[in-house]
Design a protein around this motif. Structure first.
Motif, short mmCIF file in Angstrom:
data_model
loop_
_atom_site.label_atom_id
_atom_site.label_comp_id
_atom_site.label_asym_id
_atom_site.label_seq_id
_atom_site.Cartn_x
_atom_site.Cartn_y
_atom_site.Cartn_z
N ASN A 107 101.99 -14.62 -35.87
CA ASN A 107 101.43 -15.81 -35.22
C ASN A 107 100.99 -16.87 -36.23
O ASN A 107 100.43 -17.89 -35.85
CB ASN A 107 100.29 -15.46 -34.28
N GLN A 108 101.30 -16.65 -37.50
CA GLN A 108 101.02 -17.62 -38.55
C GLN A 108 102.30 -18.04 -39.27
O GLN A 108 102.27 -18.54 -40.39
CB GLN A 108 100.01 -17.04 -39.55
N VAL A 109 103.44 -17.82 -38.60
CA VAL A 109 104.75 -18.20 -39.13
C VAL A 109 105.51 -18.93 -38.03
O VAL A 109 105.63 -18.42 -36.91
CB VAL A 109 105.57 -16.98 -39.62
N VAL A 110 106.03 -20.13 -38.34
CA VAL A 110 106.76 -20.94 -37.37
C VAL A 110 108.19 -21.14 -37.88
O VAL A 110 108.39 -21.61 -39.01
CB VAL A 110 106.09 -22.31 -37.15
N TYR A 111 109.17 -20.78 -37.04
CA TYR A 111 110.57 -21.07 -37.35
C TYR A 111 110.84 -22.52 -36.95
O TYR A 111 110.60 -22.91 -35.80
CB TYR A 111 111.50 -20.12 -36.56
N VAL A 112 111.29 -23.34 -37.91
CA VAL A 112 111.50 -24.77 -37.65
C VAL A 112 112.97 -25.11 -37.81
O VAL A 112 113.60 -24.78 -38.82
CB VAL A 112 110.67 -25.64 -38.62
N VAL B 218 109.59 -34.59 -40.46
CA VAL B 218 109.02 -33.80 -41.56
C VAL B 218 108.64 -34.79 -42.65
O VAL B 218 109.48 -35.57 -43.10
CB VAL B 218 110.04 -32.76 -42.09
N THR B 219 107.36 -34.79 -43.03
CA THR B 219 106.88 -35.72 -44.06
C THR B 219 106.00 -35.00 -45.06
O THR B 219 105.46 -33.94 -44.78
CB THR B 219 106.07 -36.88 -43.42
N VAL B 220 105.86 -35.60 -46.23
CA VAL B 220 104.98 -35.07 -47.26
C VAL B 220 103.54 -35.12 -46.73
O VAL B 220 103.15 -36.08 -46.06
CB VAL B 220 105.12 -35.89 -48.56
N GLU C 54 103.65 -30.94 -27.78
CA GLU C 54 104.10 -31.73 -28.93
C GLU C 54 102.95 -31.74 -29.93
O GLU C 54 101.86 -32.22 -29.62
CB GLU C 54 104.48 -33.13 -28.49
N ILE C 55 103.22 -31.16 -31.11
CA ILE C 55 102.16 -30.99 -32.10
C ILE C 55 102.56 -31.52 -33.46
O ILE C 55 103.73 -31.79 -33.73
CB ILE C 55 101.74 -29.51 -32.23
N ARG C 56 101.58 -31.59 -34.32
CA ARG C 56 101.73 -31.93 -35.74
C ARG C 56 100.98 -30.85 -36.50
O ARG C 56 99.79 -30.63 -36.25
CB ARG C 56 101.14 -33.31 -35.96
N LEU C 57 101.68 -30.16 -37.41
CA LEU C 57 101.10 -29.02 -38.11
C LEU C 57 101.42 -29.10 -39.60
O LEU C 57 102.57 -29.32 -39.97
CB LEU C 57 101.68 -27.72 -37.52
N PRO C 58 100.41 -28.93 -40.47
CA PRO C 58 100.70 -28.92 -41.90
C PRO C 58 101.10 -27.53 -42.36
O PRO C 58 100.81 -26.53 -41.68
CB PRO C 58 99.34 -29.32 -42.51
N VAL D 88 104.78 -31.31 -40.14
CA VAL D 88 105.92 -31.17 -39.23
C VAL D 88 105.47 -31.59 -37.84
O VAL D 88 104.44 -31.12 -37.35
CB VAL D 88 106.46 -29.72 -39.20
N LYS D 89 106.25 -32.48 -37.22
CA LYS D 89 105.99 -32.91 -35.85
C LYS D 89 107.12 -32.39 -34.98
O LYS D 89 108.29 -32.45 -35.36
CB LYS D 89 105.99 -34.44 -35.73
N GLY D 90 106.76 -31.91 -33.79
CA GLY D 90 107.78 -31.46 -32.86
C GLY D 90 107.17 -30.70 -31.70
O GLY D 90 105.95 -30.59 -31.57
#
Length: 158
Positions: free
Chosen positions: A106-111, A153-155, A68-72, A128-130
């Motif tokens: 490896n620098q692209v995440v499908y959300v 998903v937050t600003v 479970e991560i948080r990524l900008p 983005v958290k998930g």
């Protein structure tokens, strides 16, 4: 009786919270396998044809699978309507996949975010958290090395 209640309250207060703190904040370098660095971007064609530039393939960090991560990052919209985006690519810099060739896989995440993120909030950086998975996808805009089922998903704000 009062001592038991106080002891119970003390134990409850000592438990770790299950809120935002349970999500590990990562930066984009964490998505690289240990010991690797970001691949250099391919040269940008000056004729405007991005399809002629192959996307670099980057290995994923298998240790992240299921965390479970948080990524900008920045949004490349894939699905949604005029008000909300429900699936998108999360990329490390503005314009990736649209104005310049896509970053390494490896620098692209499908959300996927079924609740939907308001379109108005997606033009600047976001958090983005998930739960991140080392599951690749192939999209028209880019291939991805990771997938995430977002819960929030937050600003972007530090």
């Amino acid at each position: 009786m009062i001592l038991r209640v106080m002891a119970l309250l003390t134990c409850l207060l000592a438990l770790p919270s299950q809120g935002a703190e349970s999500y590990k904040t990562l930066d984009w370098d964490a998505l690289l396998p240990p010991g690797q660095s970001v691949l250099p971007p391919p040269p940008v064609p000056h004729d405007g044809d991005m399809s002629s530039v192959p996307q670099p393939i980057g290995e994923v960090n298998q240790a992240l699978d299921g965390q479970e991560i948080r990524l900008p990052g920045f949004v490349v919209p894939l699905e949604g309507d005029a008000k909300k985006i429900t699936t998108f690519l999360l990329v490390p810099y503005f314009g990736a996949c649209i104005h310049v060739p896509p970053p390494p896989t490896n620098q692209v995440v499908y959300v996927s975010f079924p609740k939907g993120a308001p379109v108005d909030d997606l033009w600047d950086a976001i958090w983005v958290k998930g739960k991140i998975r080392t599951v690749s996808t192939s999209q028209e805009m880019a291939n991805t090395g990771y997938s995430m089922e977002a819960v929030e998903v937050t600003v972007y704000e530090e």
